[in-house]
Design a protein around this motif. Structure first.
Motif, PDB file in Angstrom:
ATOM      1  N   TYR A   1      61.388  55.555  20.233  1.00 24.99           N
ATOM      2  CA  TYR A   1      61.063  56.959  20.042  1.00 24.99           C
ATOM      3  C   TYR A   1      59.646  55.980  19.076  1.00 24.99           C
ATOM      4  O   TYR A   1      59.780  55.016  18.642  1.00 24.99           O
ATOM      5  CB  TYR A   1      61.869  57.763  19.273  1.00 24.99           C
ATOM      6  CG  TYR A   1      62.415  56.829  17.889  1.00 24.99           C
ATOM      7  CD1 TYR A   1      62.049  56.944  16.648  1.00 24.99           C
ATOM      8  CD2 TYR A   1      63.848  55.844  17.905  1.00 24.99           C
ATOM      9  CE1 TYR A   1      62.847  55.417  15.495  1.00 24.99           C
ATOM     10  CE2 TYR A   1      64.329  55.440  17.433  1.00 24.99           C
ATOM     11  CZ  TYR A   1      63.796  55.305  15.821  1.00 24.99           C
ATOM     12  OH  TYR A   1      64.284  54.657  15.161  1.00 24.99           O
TER      13      TYR A   1
ATOM     14  N   ASP B   1      65.047  47.009  10.668  1.00 26.85           N
ATOM     15  CA  ASP B   1      64.970  46.728   9.505  1.00 26.85           C
ATOM     16  C   ASP B   1      65.840  45.315   8.715  1.00 26.85           C
ATOM     17  O   ASP B   1      65.465  44.956   7.840  1.00 26.85           O
ATOM     18  CB  ASP B   1      66.353  48.045   8.659  1.00 26.85           C
ATOM     19  CG  ASP B   1      65.426  48.755   8.725  1.00 26.85           C
ATOM     20  OD1 ASP B   1      63.488  49.236   8.650  1.00 26.85           O
ATOM     21  OD2 ASP B   1      65.616  50.314   8.237  1.00 26.85           O
TER      22      ASP B   1
ATOM     23  N   ILE C   1      64.827  66.878  13.025  1.00 27.06           N
ATOM     24  CA  ILE C   1      66.113  67.348  12.594  1.00 27.06           C
ATOM     25  C   ILE C   1      66.633  65.668  12.452  1.00 27.06           C
ATOM     26  O   ILE C   1      67.461  65.001  13.524  1.00 27.06           O
ATOM     27  CB  ILE C   1      67.472  68.523  13.710  1.00 27.06           C
ATOM     28  CG1 ILE C   1      66.529  69.435  14.157  1.00 27.06           C
ATOM     29  CG2 ILE C   1      67.742  68.341  12.627  1.00 27.06           C
ATOM     30  CD1 ILE C   1      67.007  70.577  15.464  1.00 27.06           C
TER      31      ILE C   1
ATOM     32  N   ALA D   1      67.739  56.665   8.816  1.00 27.69           N
ATOM     33  CA  ALA D   1      67.298  55.555   9.610  1.00 27.69           C
ATOM     34  C   ALA D   1      66.165  56.123  10.773  1.00 27.69           C
ATOM     35  O   ALA D   1      65.065  55.947  10.780  1.00 27.69           O
ATOM     36  CB  ALA D   1      67.790  54.075  10.023  1.00 27.69           C
TER      37      ALA D   1
ATOM     38  N   ARG E   1      73.431  53.629   5.030  1.00 24.75           N
ATOM     39  CA  ARG E   1      72.727  53.332   5.813  1.00 24.75           C
ATOM     40  C   ARG E   1      71.725  53.300   4.708  1.00 24.75           C
ATOM     41  O   ARG E   1      70.929  54.540   4.474  1.00 24.75           O
ATOM     42  CB  ARG E   1      72.692  52.994   6.873  1.00 24.75           C
ATOM     43  CG  ARG E   1      71.639  52.360   7.014  1.00 24.75           C
ATOM     44  CD  ARG E   1      71.857  50.739   7.179  1.00 24.75           C
ATOM     45  NE  ARG E   1      70.613  50.135   8.632  1.00 24.75           N
ATOM     46  CZ  ARG E   1      69.744  49.928   8.170  1.00 24.75           C
ATOM     47  NH1 ARG E   1      68.648  50.725   7.581  1.00 24.75           N
ATOM     48  NH2 ARG E   1      68.638  49.850   9.540  1.00 24.75           N
TER      49      ARG E   1
ATOM     50  N   VAL F   1      68.535  72.006   5.867  1.00 24.23           N
ATOM     51  CA  VAL F   1      68.913  73.001   5.770  1.00 24.23           C
ATOM     52  C   VAL F   1      70.211  72.647   5.738  1.00 24.23           C
ATOM     53  O   VAL F   1      71.422  72.992   6.254  1.00 24.23           O
ATOM     54  CB  VAL F   1      68.475  72.580   7.963  1.00 24.23           C
ATOM     55  CG1 VAL F   1      67.222  73.287   8.521  1.00 24.23           C
ATOM     56  CG2 VAL F   1      68.676  71.290   7.978  1.00 24.23           C
TER      57      VAL F   1
ATOM     58  N   ILE G   1      70.514  75.825   9.936  1.00 22.44           N
ATOM     59  CA  ILE G   1      69.921  75.983  11.140  1.00 22.44           C
ATOM     60  C   ILE G   1      71.088  77.149  12.502  1.00 22.44           C
ATOM     61  O   ILE G   1      71.942  77.148  12.118  1.00 22.44           O
ATOM     62  CB  ILE G   1      69.614  74.050  12.298  1.00 22.44           C
ATOM     63  CG1 ILE G   1      68.581  73.918  11.630  1.00 22.44           C
ATOM     64  CG2 ILE G   1      69.076  74.945  13.773  1.00 22.44           C
ATOM     65  CD1 ILE G   1      68.579  72.463  12.532  1.00 22.44           C
TER      66      ILE G   1
HETATM   67  P1  NAP Z   1      72.037  59.158  11.042  1.00 17.86           P
HETATM   68  O1  NAP Z   1      71.441  57.947  10.126  1.00 17.86           O
HETATM   69  O2  NAP Z   1      73.606  59.508  11.071  1.00 17.86           O
HETATM   70  O3  NAP Z   1      71.118  60.633  10.886  1.00 17.86           O
HETATM   71  C1  NAP Z   1      71.226  62.128  11.569  1.00 17.86           C
HETATM   72  C2  NAP Z   1      70.494  62.402  11.172  1.00 17.86           C
HETATM   73  O4  NAP Z   1      70.918  63.833  11.440  1.00 17.86           O
HETATM   74  C3  NAP Z   1      70.983  63.013   9.509  1.00 17.86           C
HETATM   75  O5  NAP Z   1      69.964  63.363   7.901  1.00 17.86           O
HETATM   76  C4  NAP Z   1      71.798  63.936  10.029  1.00 17.86           C
HETATM   77  O6  NAP Z   1      72.505  64.856   8.255  1.00 17.86           O
HETATM   78  C5  NAP Z   1      71.214  65.179  10.533  1.00 17.86           C
HETATM   79  N1  NAP Z   1      71.767  65.803  11.011  1.00 17.86           N
HETATM   80  C6  NAP Z   1      73.114  65.620  12.431  1.00 17.86           C
HETATM   81  N2  NAP Z   1      73.192  66.653  12.652  1.00 17.86           N
HETATM   82  C7  NAP Z   1      72.748  68.015  12.022  1.00 17.86           C
HETATM   83  C8  NAP Z   1      72.466  68.859  12.036  1.00 17.86           C
HETATM   84  N3  NAP Z   1      73.276  69.483  13.101  1.00 17.86           N
HETATM   85  N4  NAP Z   1      71.919  69.323  11.756  1.00 17.86           N
HETATM   86  C9  NAP Z   1      70.936  69.351  10.541  1.00 17.86           C
HETATM   87  N5  NAP Z   1      70.859  67.774  10.397  1.00 17.86           N
HETATM   88  C10 NAP Z   1      71.488  67.230  11.258  1.00 17.86           C
HETATM   89  O7  NAP Z   1      71.090  58.938  12.434  1.00 17.86           O
HETATM   90  P2  NAP Z   1      70.207  57.782  12.766  1.00 17.86           P
HETATM   91  O8  NAP Z   1      68.986  57.676  11.501  1.00 17.86           O
HETATM   92  O9  NAP Z   1      69.847  57.748  14.119  1.00 17.86           O
HETATM   93  O10 NAP Z   1      70.578  56.471  11.877  1.00 17.86           O
HETATM   94  C11 NAP Z   1      71.843  56.129  12.071  1.00 17.86           C
HETATM   95  C12 NAP Z   1      72.170  54.570  12.306  1.00 17.86           C
HETATM   96  O11 NAP Z   1      71.213  53.704  13.360  1.00 17.86           O
HETATM   97  C13 NAP Z   1      71.164  53.808  11.052  1.00 17.86           C
HETATM   98  O12 NAP Z   1      71.960  54.521   9.811  1.00 17.86           O
HETATM   99  C14 NAP Z   1      71.364  52.648  10.811  1.00 17.86           C
HETATM  100  O13 NAP Z   1      72.330  51.233  10.480  1.00 17.86           O
HETATM  101  C15 NAP Z   1      71.095  52.038  12.691  1.00 17.86           C
HETATM  102  N6  NAP Z   1      69.320  52.155  12.526  1.00 17.86           N
HETATM  103  C16 NAP Z   1      68.515  50.930  12.082  1.00 17.86           C
HETATM  104  C17 NAP Z   1      67.652  50.951  12.274  1.00 17.86           C
HETATM  105  C18 NAP Z   1      66.628  50.091  12.433  1.00 17.86           C
HETATM  106  O14 NAP Z   1      66.980  48.652  12.259  1.00 17.86           O
HETATM  107  N7  NAP Z   1      65.537  50.130  11.424  1.00 17.86           N
HETATM  108  C19 NAP Z   1      66.261  51.981  12.634  1.00 17.86           C
HETATM  109  C20 NAP Z   1      66.967  53.856  12.874  1.00 17.86           C
HETATM  110  C21 NAP Z   1      68.082  53.260  13.032  1.00 17.86           C
HETATM  111  P3  NAP Z   1      73.306  64.630   7.449  1.00 17.86           P
HETATM  112  O15 NAP Z   1      73.480  63.055   6.766  1.00 17.86           O
HETATM  113  O16 NAP Z   1      73.554  65.803   6.467  1.00 17.86           O
HETATM  114  O17 NAP Z   1      74.605  64.412   8.450  1.00 17.86           O
END
Ligand code: NAP
Length: 542
Positions: free
Chosen positions: A58, A64, A190, A194, A336, A357, A362
């Motif tokens: 994406y 990080d 949405i 991270a 995280r 939201v 939603i």
């Molecule tokens: P995430 O941390 O699980 O974040 C998902 C987001 O979507 C949250 O804000 C969540 O809100 C929201 N969400 C999920 N279902 C929803 C719904 N039905 N309605 C509204 N909002 C909703 O996932 P991620 O951002 O993909 O990251 C996952 C992990 O991947 C990170 O913690 C990290 O370890 C890794 N990552 C690493 C890097 C890097 O190294 N640079 C970059 C990206 C990801 P809620 O919290 O309220 O559920």
């Protein structure tokens, strides 16, 4: 060669080891097992190597961890030959690195790409796994090694009306490789974890209108991303040995640690100076390099959280947006911490709208946009940055059955239990790199954890080979001991109270348990070594 191959007909589908995944762990596992003289087959669903760094293409995806510790240590030649361009490389650079590794060590020839494991059944009489694929093959293998990643099974909420949307819907973890033309489009994102943060800060200036649907705000720390020149690269290369030693012996697998002693041994002025210095470093040292009490002591966590909240508020012009974007539902570091690069500034732009939201969820996706309980937002593109079914998701999909037909999915639907995150009672010779209850993405620089865990697995296999043993599996008692230790450590922290993928709270019905071990990479490393040195005491060997 093991006797599974040598005592049977050497057919094309008989292997010593099957490794699932061609990401950081899988490539390393295939390399090591092949060096040991085993017959290895890698299986990868994608058409190419890269794992996480193939799928998560994406806009704005970036690592990080600093590049000079986000690498393999096993080949000095590799360290000398590869040139990192930045401190925090973008997805494309990490993907290039993994392709470079695959080329250099000729790893692709041992892989079947565009192939998925659809079943894996332990045959107790033959002491081997029968691994089925969506290509109609059945592979016989003594060792079945899952390197499918901690965060690889996307979570895409099934909003009502999703199929009626007339524009494009994408999930960040399955973003089209050819990209999506977002210019002049009304885009909705949405999720503000991270991933969402990286995406939002990257596309805000490109799209006509960006609507961010935020349920939980994150504590972003401003990234300082230096471009590297030859002198920088030489500097870090010269330190490779020292860095390797440091990351394996640190709490979180980075080259920094809790170096300032206890919060309570310092004056308020000293603490503030440490926090400011860490903030200026522009890395995750702000999270895992300040004070250990951040994770265990509510009063300390409150103070550090306030420090970060002030930094965030100072970036936002509109006080109402600042109220929404400043995290209030959880403490800093209990989930995280993302690094950000212009994320907060995005909310000062006229073409960006923040929709809360949490207060107005939603309701559905319509033909033309997203409808919350308070209104409808017209959109051309919807991008879900909604995360993953962490730890268990990709393993559950493989339909794994151990001794006496025991289903891994059913077991983990009841309770997620492993031994060191690497093996599961009832599943001989199944090795789960970055499995639940091992240190992983939640609290580890992934390349450190993955290499250490692959090393443990390959050392264990070498031991079995030397001892002419056919299988290994943790006893129930050993597993109970690990789960109890894991829980004791986890429950002494503030992390278990925060709702996130760390505890499984993001997936409806998922049993709650901190998915990653948080006793420290260094401590985990010692515990893994102890098992090895004891001759795998507490494991049943046949
Ligand atoms: P995430 O941390 O699980 O974040 C998902 C987001 O979507 C949250 O804000 C969540 O809100 C929201 N969400 C999920 N279902 C929803 C719904 N039905 N309605 C509204 N909002 C909703 O996932 P991620 O951002 O993909 O990251 C996952 C992990 O991947 C990170 O913690 C990290 O370890 C890794 N990552 C690493 C890097 C890097 O190294 N640079 C970059 C990206 C990801 P809620 O919290 O309220 O559920």
């Amino acid at each position: 060669m093991t006797d599974i191959v040598s005592t049977k007909k050497d057919t094309k589908n008989d292997y010593d080891a099957v490794v699932v995944g061609a990401g950081i762990a899988g490539l390393y596992a295939v390399y090591k097992l092949r060096e040991m003289g085993l017959r290895v087959r890698g299986i990868e669903a994608a058409p190419a190597v890269g794992g996480t760094w193939y799928w998560n293409c994406y806009p704005g995806a970036r690592v990080d961890s600093q590049s000079y510790i986000y690498q393999y240590w096993f080949s000095d030649e590799l360290i000398q030959e590869w040139n990192w361009a930045e401190r925090f490389p973008p997805q494309a650079e990490v993907e290039r690195y993994l392709n470079f590794v695959a080329d250099k060590f000729e790893l692709r020839k041992d892989y079947a790409f565009e192939t998925r494991v659809t079943s894996a059944d332990w045959d107790d009489d033959a002491q081997c796994w029968r691994v089925g694929t969506d290509q109609g093959e059945t592979l016989n293998t003594r060792y079945f090694i899952s390197c499918t990643g901690m965060l690889s099974e996307p979570k895409a909420p099934d909003f009502p009306g999703k199929d009626s949307f007339q524009g494009i819907i994408a999930h960040t973890a399955r973003y089209p490789r050819e990209g999506i033309d977002l210019k002049g489009k009304r885009v909705g994102v949405i999720g503000c974890g991270a991933t969402g943060i990286q995406l939002i800060q990257t596309i805000a200036s490109e799209v006509e209108h960006l609507t961010v649907f935020q349920r939980t705000a994150s504590y972003g720390v401003a990234m300082r991303n230096d471009q590297f020149d030859d002198a920088d690269r030489d500097h870090w290369r010269a330190k490779a040995g020292e860095l390797q030693d440091k990351v394996y012996n640190s709490f979180v697998g980075f080259d920094y640690d809790f170096e300032h002693g206890s919060w309570y041994d310092q004056t308020p002025e000293q603490r503030l100076q440490v926090l400011e210095e860490k903030w200026q470093e522009g890395s995750l040292s702000m999270w895992v390099g300040t004070y250990p009490e951040l994770f265990t002591d509510q009063a300390v966590n409150d103070e550090i959280s306030d420090f970060v909240r002030k930094k965030i508020r100072a970036r936002i012009d509109d006080p109402a947006i600042a109220d929404l974007i400043t995290p209030q539902t959880h403490g800093f570091g209990t989930y995280r911490v993302p690094l950000e690069n212009g994320y907060y500034d995005v909310y000062n732009r006229d073409n960006v709208e923040l929709v809360d939201v949490r207060s107005a969820p939603i309701e559905c996706i319509t033909a033309t946009g997203i409808k919350t309980t308070e209104g409808e937002y017209p959109l051309d593109v919807i991008i879900m940055a909604t995360g993953f079914n962490a730890g268990t998701g990709s393993l559950a999909r493989m339909n794994i059955h151990g001794r006496e037909g025991l289903s891994l999915t059913e077991e983990w639907n009841k309770d997620i239990r492993t031994t060191l995150g690497l093996q599961v009672h009832g599943f001989p010779n199944l090795f789960t790199v970055a499995g639940p209850l091992a240190p992983s993405a939640a609290f580890c620089n992934m390349t450190t954890c993955l290499q250490q865990q692959v090393d443990w697995v390959t050392d264990c296999i070498a031991y079995l080979q030397e001892q002419h043993l056919k299988s290994i599996e943790p006893t129930l008692e050993k597993q109970d001991e690990w789960v109890a230790h894991h829980d004791e450590v986890a429950n002494s922290t503030l992390l278990v109270a925060t709702q996130s993928w760390y505890t499984g709270a993001n997936i409806e019905g998922k049993p709650s348990r901190l998915i990653s071990y948080i006793g420290g990479v260094n401590e985990y490393h010692h515990k893994c070594e102890e098992v090895q040195e004891s001759g795998y005491a507490g494991f049943t060997k046949v």
